[in-house]
Design a protein around this motif. Structure first.
Motif, short mmCIF file in Angstrom:
data_model
loop_
_atom_site.label_atom_id
_atom_site.label_comp_id
_atom_site.label_asym_id
_atom_site.label_seq_id
_atom_site.Cartn_x
_atom_site.Cartn_y
_atom_site.Cartn_z
N GLN A 137 -17.49 24.76 108.33
CA GLN A 137 -16.74 24.22 107.20
C GLN A 137 -15.25 24.49 107.40
O GLN A 137 -14.86 25.52 107.94
CB GLN A 137 -17.20 24.88 105.90
CG GLN A 137 -18.67 24.66 105.57
CD GLN A 137 -18.93 23.23 105.13
OE1 GLN A 137 -18.00 22.48 104.88
NE2 GLN A 137 -20.19 22.87 105.03
N ASN A 163 -18.85 31.38 97.75
CA ASN A 163 -17.68 31.25 98.61
C ASN A 163 -16.45 30.94 97.74
O ASN A 163 -16.54 30.12 96.82
CB ASN A 163 -17.87 30.09 99.60
CG ASN A 163 -19.11 30.24 100.43
OD1 ASN A 163 -19.46 31.33 100.83
ND2 ASN A 163 -19.78 29.13 100.69
N THR A 174 -11.83 25.93 106.61
CA THR A 174 -11.43 27.07 105.79
C THR A 174 -9.95 27.35 106.00
O THR A 174 -9.34 26.92 106.98
CB THR A 174 -12.24 28.33 106.15
OG1 THR A 174 -12.05 28.63 107.55
CG2 THR A 174 -13.72 28.13 105.88
N SER A 208 -17.44 29.43 110.98
CA SER A 208 -18.08 28.46 110.08
C SER A 208 -17.77 27.04 110.52
O SER A 208 -16.71 26.75 111.06
CB SER A 208 -17.59 28.68 108.65
OG SER A 208 -18.04 27.66 107.80
N ILE A 238 -18.98 32.83 103.60
CA ILE A 238 -18.58 32.01 104.74
C ILE A 238 -18.68 32.86 106.00
O ILE A 238 -18.12 33.95 106.06
CB ILE A 238 -17.14 31.49 104.57
CG1 ILE A 238 -17.05 30.62 103.32
CG2 ILE A 238 -16.67 30.73 105.79
CD1 ILE A 238 -15.66 30.12 103.04
N LYS A 251 -12.96 28.09 101.37
CA LYS A 251 -13.51 26.84 101.87
C LYS A 251 -12.75 25.69 101.22
O LYS A 251 -12.57 25.66 100.01
CB LYS A 251 -15.00 26.74 101.52
CG LYS A 251 -15.61 25.39 101.86
CD LYS A 251 -17.06 25.33 101.42
CE LYS A 251 -17.62 23.93 101.61
NZ LYS A 251 -19.01 23.81 101.16
N ASP A 297 -12.72 22.19 99.87
CA ASP A 297 -13.75 21.26 99.40
C ASP A 297 -13.08 20.13 98.64
O ASP A 297 -12.71 20.28 97.47
CB ASP A 297 -14.75 21.99 98.51
CG ASP A 297 -15.93 21.12 98.12
OD1 ASP A 297 -15.88 19.91 98.40
OD2 ASP A 297 -16.89 21.63 97.55
N THR A 343 -20.62 21.17 96.05
CA THR A 343 -20.90 22.01 97.20
C THR A 343 -22.00 22.98 96.82
O THR A 343 -22.40 23.07 95.67
CB THR A 343 -19.63 22.77 97.64
OG1 THR A 343 -19.87 23.38 98.90
CG2 THR A 343 -19.26 23.85 96.64
#
Length: 336
Positions: free
Chosen positions: A28, A114, A30, A26, A22, A45, A47, A16
């Protein structure tokens, strides 16, 4: 290479971009988590490409009582082979909606990054569900198994390949480096040999018997699922590579392409950089030493400073002109 605590360094990969904070809204995934007995929630986040959990030092410093911060011989590696400065590693309880989970290990990094929850913790805490087989999908009408994977089985098996070949540009006045075989624990010898044979069958690597100017080292890293990953250590080679600095798209770039759309799907390119075939000249500079002889990569290995730029360029050349499609490295956002 030895770490500061005398332990052999291991590379832990964080696939990432560790930049910025963030945003409140966002794109992404979370999740809000409380660490230890803290009353404030931290936005992590999720990932699934990360092999570790990460918090910035600014978050660690706010935790009370102060957790113990231990030294580690491990190192974090982000996209493009960039190493992330580590302040240490600590063990923390995670609490989400009143449910306290077992302690997890967190790397504390000296960046304004993040907070990241890696694959293992995300699955164990129930934030990520793993589908073991795409063929298990069923159609609503017939109840039959989805015929798509069977019809296009080549798209769901093996390592894909993007069109064309990639050139690694090495400075003309570069002084080649030949690294000795890096020590591998004897207990891992058979597993390393098996992984080399697997990569050779997949046409990812090829044995080298002729002299080469460049010879790199490799590191054997055990992943969280128990499998073994062989990582090229091209630190000397990276110093001589002319990086193309291909521009990465911003959120604004992607948002403009999907404006007005309300249906979305994200595709993830399997094995990322390995989808890039190398020219013969470039393949030779990736030659690496093992206890079982020398090999070279026929595909782009992880760790080269130019890998992310070349991969982004190829992905955009292949998919970037499609309407409603945005590409950031190995993630393809399809909208309609």
């Amino acid at each position: 290479m030895e770490g500061t605590d005398g332990n052999q360094e291991q590379e832990i990969y964080i696939y990432t971009l560790l930049i910025g904070a963030i945003a409140e809204k966002s794109s992404q995934p979370t999740v809000a988590i409380k660490l230890n007995n803290s009353a404030w929630e931290i936005l992590f986040k999720i990932d699934t490409g990360a092999e570790a959990n990460v918090i910035p030092k600014s978050v660690f410093d706010r935790l009370k009582p102060k957790p113990q911060l231990d030294k580690t011989g491990q190192i974090l590696v982000a996209y493009g082979g960039t190493r992330i400065p580590i302040a240490g590693v600590c063990s923390l309880n995670c609490r989400h909606k009143g449910i306290i989970n077992e302690k997890y290990s967190f790397f504390v990094v000296d960046t304004q990054s993040n907070p990241i929850l890696g694959y293992k913790a995300s699955v164990e805490m129930g934030f990520v569900k793993v589908a073991t087989s795409i063929s298990s999908l069923s159609t609503e009408k017939s109840g039959q198994k989805n015929p798509i994977p069977k019809e296009f089985d080549d798209a769901f098996a093996g390592i894909g390949k993007l069109p064309g070949k990639v050139e690694i540009h090495v400075e003309k006045n570069a002084i080649p480096s030949v690294n000795p075989v890096r020590r591998i624990p004897f207990a891992l010898h058979e597993r390393v040999k098996s992984e080399l044979e697997r990569l050779e069958k997949l046409d990812i690597i090829e044995r080298v018997v002729t002299p080469t100017e460049w010879v790199n080292s490799i590191v054997a890293v055990e992943k969280s699922d128990g499998s073994l990953r062989l990582c090229l250590d091209p630190r000397e080679l990276n110093k001589s590579i002319q990086r193309p600095y291909y521009r990465m798209p911003t959120f604004e770039d992607i948002a403009a392409k999907i404006h007005g759309h309300n249906k979305f799907s994200k595709l993830d390119a399997t094995s990322g950089y390995l989808m890039l075939a190398l020219t013969e000249k470039s393949s030779l500079v990736t030659t690496f030493n093992t206890p079982f002889g020398r090999y070279k990569y026929k595909r782009m290995p992880f760790g080269l400073i130019c890998a992310q730029d070349e991969f982004q360029r190829k992905m955009e050349e292949t998919f970037g002109n499609l309407k409603g499609v945005g590409v950031i490295v190995d993630d393809i956002l399809v909208s309609g």
